[in-house]
Design a protein around this motif. Structure first.
Motif, PDB file in Angstrom:
ATOM      1  N   GLU A  41       0.826  -1.198   0.000  1.00  0.00           N
ATOM      2  CA  GLU A  41       0.000   0.000   0.000  1.00  0.00           C
ATOM      3  C   GLU A  41       0.862   1.251   0.000  1.00  0.00           C
ATOM      4  O   GLU A  41       2.066   1.174   0.121  1.00  0.00           O
ATOM      5  CB  GLU A  41      -0.873   0.012   1.257  1.00  0.00           C
ATOM      6  CG  GLU A  41      -1.794  -1.172   1.374  1.00  0.00           C
ATOM      7  CD  GLU A  41      -2.641  -1.069   2.619  1.00  0.00           C
ATOM      8  OE1 GLU A  41      -3.233  -0.012   2.801  1.00  0.00           O
ATOM      9  OE2 GLU A  41      -2.685  -2.042   3.353  1.00  0.00           O
ATOM     10  N   THR A  42       0.191   2.399  -0.081  1.00  0.00           N
ATOM     11  CA  THR A  42       0.878   3.666   0.048  1.00  0.00           C
ATOM     12  C   THR A  42       0.882   4.039   1.524  1.00  0.00           C
ATOM     13  O   THR A  42      -0.165   4.094   2.161  1.00  0.00           O
ATOM     14  CB  THR A  42       0.150   4.768  -0.749  1.00  0.00           C
ATOM     15  OG1 THR A  42       0.068   4.362  -2.102  1.00  0.00           O
ATOM     16  CG2 THR A  42       0.869   6.085  -0.652  1.00  0.00           C
ATOM     17  N   HIS A  63      -2.708   5.474   3.474  1.00  0.00           N
ATOM     18  CA  HIS A  63      -3.309   6.716   2.973  1.00  0.00           C
ATOM     19  C   HIS A  63      -4.831   6.659   3.026  1.00  0.00           C
ATOM     20  O   HIS A  63      -5.493   7.659   3.254  1.00  0.00           O
ATOM     21  CB  HIS A  63      -2.795   7.059   1.574  1.00  0.00           C
ATOM     22  CG  HIS A  63      -3.424   6.278   0.469  1.00  0.00           C
ATOM     23  ND1 HIS A  63      -3.118   4.975   0.212  1.00  0.00           N
ATOM     24  CD2 HIS A  63      -4.359   6.643  -0.434  1.00  0.00           C
ATOM     25  CE1 HIS A  63      -3.843   4.551  -0.818  1.00  0.00           C
ATOM     26  NE2 HIS A  63      -4.600   5.532  -1.229  1.00  0.00           N
TER      27      HIS A  63
END
Length: 112
Positions: free
Chosen positions: A11-12, A54
């Motif tokens: 993921e970010t 995020h």
């Protein structure tokens, strides 16, 4: 691999500063979200800095903004209700002195 079993590739991830910039708030607001339980720390980077997904940051921002709008609407409703009740009354709060206009008039009458 991050502490907590998460992977950077999945993921970010955002640090506190990046999260604040991402949603347009102050860094202290992000810490407030953590303290209040709106945002969960999901990992730590190699320096030990808190990391957040995020999507979690966006959800925390949406939740708090929605709540703030709801409180603002409630405040506006109460203010409108009280102003209808006092139509014609000149009890406008003086921001500079923190007294209402009527009190200022009463004080000036008493001192004369």
């Amino acid at each position: 691999m991050l502490r907590g079993g998460a992977s950077v590739e999945d993921e970010t991830w955002l640090t506190v500063k990046e999260a604040a910039l991402f949603v347009g708030v102050d860094v202290q607001t992000v810490y407030s979200w953590i303290r209040r339980g709106h945002l969960e720390v999901t990992g730590l980077d190699h320096r030990g800095r808190k990391l957040f997904r995020h999507l979690d940051v966006a959800k925390a921002e949406l939740t708090t903004r929605t709540r703030a709008k709801r409180l603002l609407a409630l405040h506006d409703h109460q203010r409108a209700r009280s102003s209808r009740h006092h139509i014609g009354c000149s009890d406008v709060i003086s921001r500079s002195e923190g007294l209402c206009a009527r009190r200022k008039r009463q004080k000036s009458r008493q001192s004369s």
